[in-house]
Design an enzyme around this catalytic site. Structure first.
Site, PDB file in Angstrom:
ATOM      1  CE  LYS A 108      -4.090  -1.955   2.292  1.00  0.00           C
ATOM      2  NZ  LYS A 108      -3.566  -3.169   2.957  1.00  0.00           N
ATOM      3  CB  ALA A 110       0.287   6.005   0.797  1.00  0.00           C
ATOM      4  NE  ARG A 244      -8.005 -10.500  11.131  1.00  0.00           N
ATOM      5  CZ  ARG A 244      -8.414  -9.287  11.492  1.00  0.00           C
ATOM      6  NH1 ARG A 244      -8.415  -8.966  12.775  1.00  0.00           N
ATOM      7  NH2 ARG A 244      -8.809  -8.417  10.591  1.00  0.00           N
TER       8      ARG A 244
HETATM    9  O1  S5P Z   1      -9.406  -2.503   2.207  1.00  0.00           O
HETATM   10  C1  S5P Z   1      -8.623  -3.379   2.539  1.00  0.00           C
HETATM   11  C2  S5P Z   1      -7.464  -3.637   1.798  1.00  0.00           C
HETATM   12  C3  S5P Z   1      -6.630  -4.662   2.184  1.00  0.00           C
HETATM   13  S1  S5P Z   1      -5.340  -5.087   1.138  1.00  0.00           S
HETATM   14  N1  S5P Z   1      -8.877  -4.157   3.618  1.00  0.00           N
HETATM   15  C4  S5P Z   1      -8.036  -5.158   4.030  1.00  0.00           C
HETATM   16  O2  S5P Z   1      -8.363  -5.839   5.004  1.00  0.00           O
HETATM   17  N2  S5P Z   1      -6.861  -5.396   3.333  1.00  0.00           N
HETATM   18  C5  S5P Z   1      -5.886  -6.413   3.788  1.00  0.00           C
HETATM   19  O3  S5P Z   1      -6.499  -7.698   3.714  1.00  0.00           O
HETATM   20  C6  S5P Z   1      -5.420  -6.259   5.236  1.00  0.00           C
HETATM   21  O4  S5P Z   1      -4.240  -5.481   5.307  1.00  0.00           O
HETATM   22  C7  S5P Z   1      -5.164  -7.690   5.678  1.00  0.00           C
HETATM   23  O5  S5P Z   1      -3.856  -8.083   5.316  1.00  0.00           O
HETATM   24  C8  S5P Z   1      -6.154  -8.511   4.844  1.00  0.00           C
HETATM   25  C9  S5P Z   1      -7.444  -8.868   5.566  1.00  0.00           C
HETATM   26  O6  S5P Z   1      -7.184  -9.747   6.622  1.00  0.00           O
HETATM   27  P1  S5P Z   1      -8.346 -10.489   7.445  1.00  0.00           P
HETATM   28  O7  S5P Z   1      -7.580 -11.165   8.544  1.00  0.00           O
HETATM   29  O8  S5P Z   1      -9.285  -9.442   7.952  1.00  0.00           O
HETATM   30  O9  S5P Z   1      -8.992 -11.457   6.492  1.00  0.00           O
END
Ligand code: S5P
Length: 271
Positions: A108, A110, A244
């Site tokens: 990401k 920025a 997760r």
């Molecule tokens: O808008 C976003 C963009 C990204 S890349 N929302 C997100 O959650 N992510 C990434 O996706 C975040 O940094 C994490 O690595 C993953 C989501 O993880 P989870 O454990 O919630 O499934």
């Protein structure tokens, strides 16, 4: 969906209009990583990307090795690894070859173009050397794309933009979303798609990647918002990104398998 209300009318996906298979879309792709990703999805019958947000090298490599057969790509946050060393990168690349997946570093970026070029190539991570795809926020304007593109195209890399985010009350809405999509279209030799909650463009060479995906829809205490894989893909996502929901499961291989099957069946329903 909450965010679709804030989209410009031209970006509202009334119905997901994606009739082509991943294999057919590989033919439309002009960027080599997009082409390889579509082909990998078709060949391995998976649209799952595991977000390997694990902080110890050994555990990270074990997770990637275990879920590798079930994914089209692995997403890393390389800067969260406590015992990072270059051997980790070499082992990651070896696993990518063995299990046939694309490497997506979720950096990401920025900043202004000049700074992101340095962040992309230099420092201890030297991301441009090993990450097939990276992502960037569009808040600095198109200079960030131009900076990354000047480096990435020479190495056959690809960029994903974030016209939307998954977290509660995020500011990536409306005009911001629309301008980000327009810049992606302008630099379509390098920008291969979007982090998105729903389909944003009809051109099927672009990929929509959806994080915030979980079967249990548990949410977290810090604003993450989840969609099920079925809803994400129904609404136009091409790749589901699961963190997760997989690496916190008691058996992460079984969980990856389950997401692979659900993701693939949802895709088959759509085409
Ligand atoms: O808008 C976003 C963009 C990204 S890349 N929302 C997100 O959650 N992510 C990434 O996706 C975040 O940094 C994490 O690595 C993953 C989501 O993880 P989870 O454990 O919630 O499934």
């Amino acid at each position: 969906m909450q965010q679709s209300e804030t989209l410009a009318p031209s970006l509202k996906a009334t119905n997901c209009a994606k009739s082509l298979t991943y294999g057919q879309r590989a033919q439309l792709a002009t960027n080599p990583v997009a082409k390889r990703l579509f082909e990998t999805m078709e060949r391995k019958r998976t649209n799952l990307i595991v977000s390997a947000d694990v902080t110890e090298k050994k555990a990270l490599l074990e997770l990637i090795d275990a879920v590798g057969p079930h994914v089209c790509a692995i997403k890393t946050h390389i800067d969260i690894v406590n015992d990072f060393d270059w051997d980790l990168i070499e082992q990651l690349q070896q696993l990518a070859r063995i299990h046939d997946f694309i490497i997506f570093e979720d950096r990401k970026f920025a900043d202004i173009g000049n700074t992101v070029q340095l962040q992309y190539q230099q420092g201890i991570y030297r991301i441009a050397e090993w990450a097939d795809m990276v992502n960037a926020h569009s808040v600095p304007g198109p200079g960030i794309i131009e900076g990354l593109r000047a480096v990435g195209l020479t190495k056959n890399r690809a960029l994903i933009l974030l016209p939307q985010m998954s977290s509660k009350d995020n500011l990536a809405t409306g005009d911001y979303t629309q301008k980000t999509v327009a810049w992606a279209q302008q630099y379509d030799d390098f920008v291969i798609g979007f982090i998105a909650r729903q389909q944003l463009v009809e051109d099927q060479k672009f990929l929509h990647f959806t994080p915030g995906v979980q079967l249990a829809l548990k949410g977290d205490a810090l604003g993450q918002q989840y969609l099920t894989p079925q809803v994400a893909i129904r609404d136009g996502s091409d790749c589901i990104i699961v963190g997760r929901g997989i690496y916190h499961a008691d058996n992460y291989v079984a969980a990856a398998q389950e997401y692979q099957v659900v993701g693939w069946e949802s895709y088959l329903k759509r085409i």
